[in-house]
Design a protein around this motif. Sequence first.
Motif, short mmCIF file in Angstrom:
data_model
loop_
_atom_site.label_atom_id
_atom_site.label_comp_id
_atom_site.label_asym_id
_atom_site.label_seq_id
_atom_site.Cartn_x
_atom_site.Cartn_y
_atom_site.Cartn_z
N PRO A 11 0.82 -1.23 0.00
CA PRO A 11 0.00 0.00 0.00
C PRO A 11 0.85 1.27 0.00
O PRO A 11 0.53 2.24 -0.70
N TRP A 12 1.95 1.29 0.75
CA TRP A 12 2.82 2.47 0.79
C TRP A 12 3.54 2.66 -0.55
O TRP A 12 3.71 3.79 -1.00
N PHE A 13 3.96 1.57 -1.15
CA PHE A 13 4.62 1.66 -2.45
C PHE A 13 3.66 2.21 -3.51
O PHE A 13 4.03 3.08 -4.30
N LEU A 14 2.42 1.76 -3.52
CA LEU A 14 1.45 2.24 -4.49
C LEU A 14 1.05 3.69 -4.24
O LEU A 14 0.73 4.43 -5.17
N MET A 15 1.06 4.14 -2.98
CA MET A 15 0.75 5.54 -2.68
C MET A 15 1.93 6.45 -2.99
O MET A 15 1.75 7.65 -3.21
N LEU A 16 3.13 5.90 -3.03
CA LEU A 16 4.33 6.69 -3.30
C LEU A 16 4.29 7.28 -4.72
O LEU A 16 4.74 8.41 -4.94
N ILE A 17 3.74 6.56 -5.66
CA ILE A 17 3.71 7.03 -7.05
C ILE A 17 2.90 8.32 -7.19
O ILE A 17 3.41 9.32 -7.71
N PRO A 18 1.64 8.41 -6.72
CA PRO A 18 0.92 9.68 -6.83
C PRO A 18 1.55 10.80 -6.00
O PRO A 18 1.56 11.96 -6.43
N PHE A 19 2.10 10.46 -4.83
CA PHE A 19 2.75 11.49 -4.01
C PHE A 19 3.99 12.06 -4.72
O PHE A 19 4.24 13.27 -4.66
N SER A 20 4.74 11.22 -5.42
CA SER A 20 5.91 11.72 -6.15
C SER A 20 5.49 12.63 -7.30
O SER A 20 6.17 13.62 -7.60
N VAL A 21 4.36 12.35 -7.92
CA VAL A 21 3.85 13.21 -8.99
C VAL A 21 3.45 14.58 -8.43
O VAL A 21 3.72 15.62 -9.01
N VAL A 22 2.83 14.59 -7.27
CA VAL A 22 2.44 15.85 -6.63
C VAL A 22 3.68 16.67 -6.28
O VAL A 22 3.73 17.88 -6.50
N ILE A 23 4.71 16.04 -5.75
CA ILE A 23 5.94 16.75 -5.40
C ILE A 23 6.61 17.30 -6.66
O ILE A 23 7.06 18.45 -6.68
N ALA A 24 6.66 16.51 -7.74
CA ALA A 24 7.24 16.98 -9.00
C ALA A 24 6.45 18.16 -9.55
O ALA A 24 7.02 19.12 -10.09
#
Length: 165
Positions: A11-24
């Motif tokens: 679950p944390w790995f899958l949430m990391l992808i959208p969070f990294s897009v928001v940070i970018a």
Amino acid sequence: MEKPWYKQFWPWFLMLIPFSVVIAMIITLTIASGYGDNPMVVDDYYKKGRGINAQVEKVQAAQALNIEFTFKQSENAFTLTYNSGAPEQFSALKVSFYHTTLAEKDFTVTLTADAQGVYRGSLPDNEEGKWTITITPFDDSWRVTQQVQLPAYRELAIKPLTYGV
């Protein structure tokens, strides 16, 4: 007994992808807002084109007068002297320095000749890199432009560029 969801990897790995897009996205917006509009975009390209034609005519006038300068730099000072095409009476010269990539470093100086016909000016501290020097007389009747690398350790000849004319 199975672990709760917040203690599992996926679950944390899958949430990391959208969070990294928001940070970018936040980083991109910060960079874009810091630089504003692009000065290379021209609203009135026809008017700009006519201005370029007028500049070409001034270069042709300098060629017809056979104007050539010697540029010599000594630390933060520089001199300009006529090699050829010198007028009978020396008028003030407007010398503009345009940095190749950083418009905020551009500057212009107005110079007058001394008794020997030498024009002297000063450069800002630590101005290194590729510059375009444009020299025009006080009446703006001709124009000489040349790219130089500063600091210039030798004398440079500055003469009108031929645009295929």
